[in-house]
Design a protein around this motif. Structure first.
Motif, PDB file in Angstrom:
ATOM      1  N   VAL A  12     -19.451 -48.899 -54.589  1.00 55.82           N
ATOM      2  CA  VAL A  12     -20.185 -50.042 -54.035  1.00 55.82           C
ATOM      3  C   VAL A  12     -21.523 -49.584 -53.468  1.00 55.82           C
ATOM      4  O   VAL A  12     -22.549 -50.263 -53.626  1.00 55.82           O
ATOM      5  CB  VAL A  12     -19.322 -50.746 -52.963  1.00 55.82           C
ATOM      6  CG1 VAL A  12     -20.162 -51.708 -52.129  1.00 55.82           C
ATOM      7  CG2 VAL A  12     -18.164 -51.485 -53.624  1.00 55.82           C
ATOM      8  N   GLU A  13     -21.544 -48.428 -52.834  1.00 55.41           N
ATOM      9  CA  GLU A  13     -22.794 -47.902 -52.272  1.00 55.41           C
ATOM     10  C   GLU A  13     -23.815 -47.607 -53.369  1.00 55.41           C
ATOM     11  O   GLU A  13     -25.020 -47.825 -53.192  1.00 55.41           O
ATOM     12  CB  GLU A  13     -22.516 -46.647 -51.445  1.00 55.41           C
ATOM     13  CG  GLU A  13     -23.751 -45.929 -50.919  1.00 55.41           C
ATOM     14  CD  GLU A  13     -24.575 -46.757 -49.942  1.00 55.41           C
ATOM     15  OE1 GLU A  13     -25.758 -46.408 -49.740  1.00 55.41           O
ATOM     16  OE2 GLU A  13     -24.052 -47.744 -49.392  1.00 55.41           O
ATOM     17  N   TRP A  16     -24.845 -51.282 -54.673  1.00 59.00           N
ATOM     18  CA  TRP A  16     -25.546 -52.107 -53.688  1.00 59.00           C
ATOM     19  C   TRP A  16     -25.735 -51.299 -52.412  1.00 59.00           C
ATOM     20  O   TRP A  16     -25.026 -51.495 -51.421  1.00 59.00           O
ATOM     21  CB  TRP A  16     -24.737 -53.384 -53.414  1.00 59.00           C
ATOM     22  CG  TRP A  16     -24.255 -54.038 -54.676  1.00 59.00           C
ATOM     23  CD1 TRP A  16     -25.026 -54.570 -55.681  1.00 59.00           C
ATOM     24  CD2 TRP A  16     -22.888 -54.200 -55.105  1.00 59.00           C
ATOM     25  NE1 TRP A  16     -24.228 -55.065 -56.690  1.00 59.00           N
ATOM     26  CE2 TRP A  16     -22.917 -54.858 -56.375  1.00 59.00           C
ATOM     27  CE3 TRP A  16     -21.657 -53.895 -54.545  1.00 59.00           C
ATOM     28  CZ2 TRP A  16     -21.760 -55.178 -57.077  1.00 59.00           C
ATOM     29  CZ3 TRP A  16     -20.504 -54.206 -55.247  1.00 59.00           C
ATOM     30  CH2 TRP A  16     -20.556 -54.846 -56.485  1.00 59.00           C
ATOM     31  N   LEU A  18     -26.393 -49.754 -48.928  1.00 61.77           N
ATOM     32  CA  LEU A  18     -26.529 -50.378 -47.614  1.00 61.77           C
ATOM     33  C   LEU A  18     -27.949 -50.276 -47.083  1.00 61.77           C
ATOM     34  O   LEU A  18     -28.360 -51.084 -46.242  1.00 61.77           O
ATOM     35  CB  LEU A  18     -25.550 -49.729 -46.632  1.00 61.77           C
ATOM     36  CG  LEU A  18     -24.069 -50.063 -46.846  1.00 61.77           C
ATOM     37  CD1 LEU A  18     -23.199 -49.241 -45.891  1.00 61.77           C
ATOM     38  CD2 LEU A  18     -23.816 -51.545 -46.638  1.00 61.77           C
ATOM     39  N   PRO A  27     -23.369 -55.902 -43.681  1.00 56.60           N
ATOM     40  CA  PRO A  27     -22.491 -55.638 -44.814  1.00 56.60           C
ATOM     41  C   PRO A  27     -21.672 -54.373 -44.580  1.00 56.60           C
ATOM     42  O   PRO A  27     -21.886 -53.657 -43.605  1.00 56.60           O
ATOM     43  CB  PRO A  27     -23.471 -55.442 -45.967  1.00 56.60           C
ATOM     44  CG  PRO A  27     -24.681 -54.845 -45.316  1.00 56.60           C
ATOM     45  CD  PRO A  27     -24.753 -55.485 -43.952  1.00 56.60           C
ATOM     46  N   ALA A 100     -20.691 -57.271 -49.338  1.00 57.98           N
ATOM     47  CA  ALA A 100     -21.971 -56.838 -49.914  1.00 57.98           C
ATOM     48  C   ALA A 100     -22.888 -58.051 -49.881  1.00 57.98           C
ATOM     49  O   ALA A 100     -22.717 -58.987 -50.671  1.00 57.98           O
ATOM     50  CB  ALA A 100     -21.776 -56.331 -51.340  1.00 57.98           C
ATOM     51  N   ASN A 103     -27.758 -56.506 -49.232  1.00 54.40           N
ATOM     52  CA  ASN A 103     -27.859 -55.302 -50.065  1.00 54.40           C
ATOM     53  C   ASN A 103     -27.536 -55.603 -51.523  1.00 54.40           C
ATOM     54  O   ASN A 103     -27.957 -54.876 -52.431  1.00 54.40           O
ATOM     55  CB  ASN A 103     -26.949 -54.197 -49.532  1.00 54.40           C
ATOM     56  CG  ASN A 103     -25.519 -54.640 -49.319  1.00 54.40           C
ATOM     57  OD1 ASN A 103     -25.257 -55.712 -48.784  1.00 54.40           O
ATOM     58  ND2 ASN A 103     -24.572 -53.813 -49.734  1.00 54.40           N
ATOM     59  N   ALA A 104     -26.800 -56.700 -51.785  1.00 57.82           N
ATOM     60  CA  ALA A 104     -26.536 -57.140 -53.159  1.00 57.82           C
ATOM     61  C   ALA A 104     -27.568 -58.162 -53.627  1.00 57.82           C
ATOM     62  O   ALA A 104     -27.645 -58.457 -54.820  1.00 57.82           O
ATOM     63  CB  ALA A 104     -25.133 -57.739 -53.266  1.00 57.82           C
TER      64      ALA A 104
END
Length: 272
Positions: A12-13, A16, A18, A27, A100, A103-104
């Motif tokens: 995920v990082e 998207w 942080l 988030p 998210a 950041n997404a």
């Protein structure tokens, strides 16, 4: 090799980061043990009673949402308050919660970019560019050929999942539009940006009375975009399919699905 919540967080990082989140945003991981095994993930826009029920009934190990449940200051997670009750239910069901959000939004294939792609916009650029000039909030682009404002609004109505509020439009139904600015989610803070004022139409959600009225009045004097106001939830729900595909590709073997539960808060509208 089974995936853990920690490996999901790493993926995920990368998708998207942080670092792309707005300063006011929250988030990231809300609850869950990074060492726990994750086999099933459910994606939704909101962590509400219905989507939490859906995640638990599906035996999901992780509920990944767009809107952070704990965005604003929380001093209690007592279960007589809905946020505490939701968290307790997820924890008891061993289902982690991850968000998210902005950041997404800012990545090149984020929330606004997905809408722009579905509308066929080309020559895309952020409304508010990030440091790299490619990422950023919102998108502005060009349709292959001009269409009427009414035609574009109807296309959006077919593209987005249905909601009680539908699609609201400020402008002449037959006026031609080609340069399109858009921002998934609430976007009236961008009304005065050069990218928006230089477009033929601005598509966003949660347009409030005064900012919308002032933008339209200014357009009568010095030019400016027509406005299309859509559901906040619907504008962001489209991104979930892209996010699910990206996460599944990053972590082969992970079972990733998208909730189709409508979490738009409005249930019906009375037309006068």
């Amino acid at each position: 090799m089974p995936h853990t919540l920690a490996t999901v967080l790493e993926a995920v990082e990368k998708l998207w980061p942080l670092s792309g989140a707005e300063s006011w945003d929250a988030p990231g991981l809300v609850s869950g043990d990074p060492a726990e095994t994750i086999e099933t993930v459910l994606l939704a826009v909101d962590a509400v009673g219905d989507t939490v029920d859906e995640a638990i009934e599906a035996n999901a190990d992780l509920l990944l949402v767009h809107h952070p449940l704990l965005l604003r200051a929380v001093t209690s997670v007592a279960e007589d308050r809905y946020k505490g009750a939701l968290l307790a239910r997820l924890i008891r069901a061993n289902c982690a919660l991850l968000a998210a959000h902005t950041n997404a939004d800012v990545v090149s294939d984020g929330v606004s970019a997905v809408i722009a792609d579905r509308l066929g916009l080309t020559d895309l650029a952020p409304i508010v560019p990030g440091p790299d000039g490619v990422s950023g909030i919102g998108r502005v682009g060009t349709l292959a050929e001009p269409v009427s404002l009414g035609h574009l609004a109807r296309e959006l109505a077919e593209l987005l999942p249905p909601t009680a509020g539908g699609v609201r439009v400020s402008g002449d139904y037959n006026q031609p539009v080609q340069r399109v600015a858009l921002c998934g989610g609430a976007g009236d803070s961008l009304l005065a940006t050069d990218a928006v004022t230089g477009s033929d139409v601005y598509i966003t959600a949660d347009l409030r009375h005064h900012p919308a009225s002032e933008a339209r009045e200014q357009a009568l004097i010095g030019g400016g975009p027509a406005l299309i106001d859509v559901s906040h939830w619907a504008s962001e729900w489209l991104w979930l399919e892209t996010a699910a595909r990206q996460l599944a590709e990053a972590l082969p073997g992970l079972d990733v699905s998208v909730s189709e539960t409508r979490t738009d808060p409005w249930d019906f509208v009375v037309v006068q």
